[in-house]
Design a protein around this motif. Sequence first.
Motif, mmCIF file in Angstrom:
data_model
loop_
_atom_site.group_PDB
_atom_site.id
_atom_site.type_symbol
_atom_site.label_atom_id
_atom_site.label_comp_id
_atom_site.label_asym_id
_atom_site.label_seq_id
_atom_site.Cartn_x
_atom_site.Cartn_y
_atom_site.Cartn_z
ATOM 1 N N THR A 312 17.877 -1.986 -50.517
ATOM 2 C CA THR A 312 18.385 -2.922 -49.515
ATOM 3 C C THR A 312 17.690 -4.258 -49.689
ATOM 4 O O THR A 312 16.658 -4.355 -50.349
ATOM 5 N N ILE A 358 23.800 2.630 -46.100
ATOM 6 C CA ILE A 358 23.150 3.677 -45.302
ATOM 7 C C ILE A 358 24.145 4.336 -44.337
ATOM 8 O O ILE A 358 24.069 5.531 -44.084
ATOM 9 N N THR A 359 25.081 3.564 -43.802
ATOM 10 C CA THR A 359 26.030 4.138 -42.846
ATOM 11 C C THR A 359 26.789 5.300 -43.486
ATOM 12 O O THR A 359 27.014 6.336 -42.859
ATOM 13 N N SER A 433 30.903 1.025 -33.571
ATOM 14 C CA SER A 433 30.706 -0.254 -34.253
ATOM 15 C C SER A 433 29.310 -0.297 -34.839
ATOM 16 O O SER A 433 28.358 0.184 -34.235
ATOM 17 N N VAL A 434 29.186 -0.886 -36.011
ATOM 18 C CA VAL A 434 27.879 -0.982 -36.669
ATOM 19 C C VAL A 434 27.857 -2.107 -37.687
ATOM 20 O O VAL A 434 28.887 -2.498 -38.215
ATOM 21 N N GLY A 435 26.665 -2.618 -37.961
ATOM 22 C CA GLY A 435 26.485 -3.559 -39.067
ATOM 23 C C GLY A 435 26.001 -4.910 -38.619
ATOM 24 O O GLY A 435 25.296 -5.601 -39.335
ATOM 25 N N GLU A 436 26.403 -5.335 -37.450
ATOM 26 C CA GLU A 436 26.016 -6.646 -36.930
ATOM 27 C C GLU A 436 26.346 -6.643 -35.443
ATOM 28 O O GLU A 436 27.066 -5.762 -34.969
ATOM 29 N N PRO A 437 25.857 -7.640 -34.723
ATOM 30 C CA PRO A 437 26.221 -7.684 -33.307
ATOM 31 C C PRO A 437 27.742 -7.854 -33.193
ATOM 32 O O PRO A 437 28.338 -8.573 -33.981
ATOM 33 N N THR A 460 26.334 0.951 -32.211
ATOM 34 C CA THR A 460 25.091 1.567 -32.661
ATOM 35 C C THR A 460 24.225 0.584 -33.431
ATOM 36 O O THR A 460 24.607 0.102 -34.480
ATOM 37 N N TRP A 461 23.048 0.307 -32.918
ATOM 38 C CA TRP A 461 22.123 -0.558 -33.663
ATOM 39 C C TRP A 461 21.136 0.302 -34.427
ATOM 40 O O TRP A 461 20.478 1.173 -33.841
ATOM 41 N N GLN A 463 19.265 0.623 -38.855
ATOM 42 C CA GLN A 463 19.021 -0.030 -40.136
ATOM 43 C C GLN A 463 18.860 1.000 -41.257
ATOM 44 O O GLN A 463 18.577 2.164 -40.974
ATOM 45 N N THR A 464 18.980 0.519 -42.491
ATOM 46 C CA THR A 464 18.723 1.391 -43.647
ATOM 47 C C THR A 464 17.378 2.094 -43.450
ATOM 48 O O THR A 464 17.231 3.284 -43.712
ATOM 49 N N THR A 546 11.339 -4.733 -36.916
ATOM 50 C CA THR A 546 12.710 -4.508 -37.388
ATOM 51 C C THR A 546 13.304 -5.682 -38.153
ATOM 52 O O THR A 546 14.271 -5.519 -38.871
ATOM 53 N N LEU A 560 21.243 -7.339 -29.249
ATOM 54 C CA LEU A 560 20.678 -7.759 -30.533
ATOM 55 C C LEU A 560 21.179 -9.160 -30.862
ATOM 56 O O LEU A 560 22.376 -9.441 -30.710
ATOM 57 N N ARG A 563 19.216 -11.314 -37.342
ATOM 58 C CA ARG A 563 17.987 -11.300 -38.124
ATOM 59 C C ARG A 563 17.143 -12.539 -37.832
ATOM 60 O O ARG A 563 17.674 -13.623 -37.643
ATOM 61 N N ARG A 574 23.793 -6.701 -45.901
ATOM 62 C CA ARG A 574 22.537 -7.453 -45.880
ATOM 63 C C ARG A 574 22.332 -8.147 -47.203
ATOM 64 O O ARG A 574 22.317 -7.509 -48.244
#
Length: 695
Positions: A312, A358-359, A433-437, A460-461, A463-464, A546, A560, A563, A574
Amino acid sequence: HRWLLGMGSAPHHDRLRHVGSGGISRLNAVVLGEALAAEENDLVFPSHDFSRHAHISSPEQYQNMYERSIEDPAGFWSNIASQFCWKKRWNPEVCSENIDVRRGTVKIEWFKGGVTNICYNALDRNIEAGNGDKVALYWEGNEPGQDAQLTYAQMLEKVCQLANYLKNVGVGKGDTVIIYLPMLMELPIAMLACARIGAIHSVVFAGFSAESLSQRIVDCKPKAMISCNAVCRGAKVIHLKEIVDTALVESVNSGVPVDLCLIFENKSAMKRESTKWQIGRDVWWEDVVPQFPTKCLVEWVDAEDPLFLLYTSGSTGKPKGVLHTNGGYMVYTATTFKYAFDYKPSDVYWCTADCGWITGHSYITYGPLLNGATILVFEGAPSYPDPGRCWDIVDKYKVTILYTAPTLVRALMRDGDEYVTRYSRKSLRILGSVGEPINPSAWRWFYNVVGDSRCPISDTWWQTETGGFMITPIPGAWPQKPGSATFPFFGIQPVIVDEKGNEIEGECTGYLCIKKSWPGAFRSLYGDHERYETTYFKPFAGYYFTGDGCSRDKDGYHWLTGRVDDVINVSGHRIGTAEVESALVSHPHCAEAAVVGVDHEVKGQGIYAFVTLVDGIPYSEEVRKSLILAVRNQIGAFAAPDKIHWAPAIPKTRSGKIMRRILRKIASRQLDELGDTSTLVDPSVVDQLIALIDH
Ligand code: 6R9
């Protein structure tokens, strides 16, 4: 979460409220990071019926379990882990950790001494429980009408054949295997086959270029590589084998030859006759794997033996090999999947991510199969042949849980409601939902239009590095707020700290850190434990950092904010600014480059590059295109800059640091908010950049 208790258990439907209508008209108004204040009070309740049938149906039930998970993590997680198959039980201490750099080396261990196998738990255990004939995997190809399916028993046979082949060619426990495959069913099969024999898989997303692939090969020195000849995505054919060939030449030049390359013949994309071949190294999957026995004893491994590496991006140029181990990852992905999606055995689950991220590891392959779920693997592009494809697939397989990314939601929202409403979608029960806000207007459209205002959204918040969900709704337990990931999962203690690392209480904004470890946490960066400590545990001693900013509102909901380091999030991918910069400066015409993220309507963030050319090279469209091509070739098409801004010079401080703050303002055209430029070596550089805005 004291307030949660105050909500009591009055029938939820009394308070059920539909949020304002979404729709395309609103899209024009999408400004990322929309004023949160207005949204904070917007509670969206699950229906009474939904909550009544949910695993966790009230704030109190969550609160009790959460408290137990914090007060007695060993007891809490042991209890859950006991539901899996272990050849030998773990040591009495369950978890041993030091995440405080001031007290020595960072070390995280869960279920140490326990002996298990994640493939056995995902397949054999479910078959033994009587689910051998249940569909484990539906596969939908790029073209509508192209499909296949495997039951749990059939999937196990395929996994065993590949596992036996790998063993036969000398791949064993602790060896690394690179998997560079698109979304064919052979991808999860290959992951599970590695896990079965104790080999470490390292899946490389098939959108990465030859250069990125070889960089990963050189880092992890695989014993073998698994790929395919080609794949169709939408109307395009991508010749993966050519990319593999180039990558392997480069890795040989770097002193890391790969002796064995197992290639799946993806017939619908390309026939084997037209595939270039290196005799002695390349082997067709179909020629060898089916000849092996369909049974293969598992290699029992320690809970802390490595399961996989996944590279990553970070703030520096070199990708990090995030290392996950077997036991804790197994328990954590399975448990988070079960509760955040309120999983029931009758569900059909579709995650639109790619197993290269990772998802796809945690929530296509491992988490769902460990629960005995039916998963859907989709090879194609979500808007091919038209923007209704996703809903066509949902209806075809009666998908009940749909897990996707805000960037796709925004793209589909732009295509118009008609593509959605023309399909029934009545099988859907939960959205994710995942990956970014997820910006509140995209959330609303997803909720109102896709889910017909009846399906809770699990934002869902994670990370890898975290292996599984960290802050996530538990859909039947509490009301959601559009754009908030809500509350921590069991065992997770998020804290918001200020610049100095002091925890801030109540309503606040700051850096998101995690106190204590959890079973799914990554254990190291491959071959660089020091970088692991420096990046994640040194910025705020005593915590895992994080890299994200976060606000907590008056009700304790988490928001969130993206970054806070030099990582850009483009369509949920990312990308390190340093990686793009190094790709740009490798171009012979480029003297210097500085890359920043800029708001993008569909992708969340776009890549904005300031480029200084070497003396004597004039600005031209041709140079611009070849710079973009350099990035595509070195990283992959998904990292191509959206904008190249010619820069006679890059603004720097006297200590030589690029002033990214100013570059971000110029990139987002906030020219009256440039702030103090007096610390620049040459403040006139800023005016030169502004003058070139439309060039
Ligand atoms: C799972 C995954 C991690 C970064 C993370 C954060 C962002 C992911 C999010 C989210 C807000 C969510 N992120 N999910 N931000 N809300 N629900 O995406 O892993 O590729 O490692 O990215 O993505 O910034 O730090 P990864």
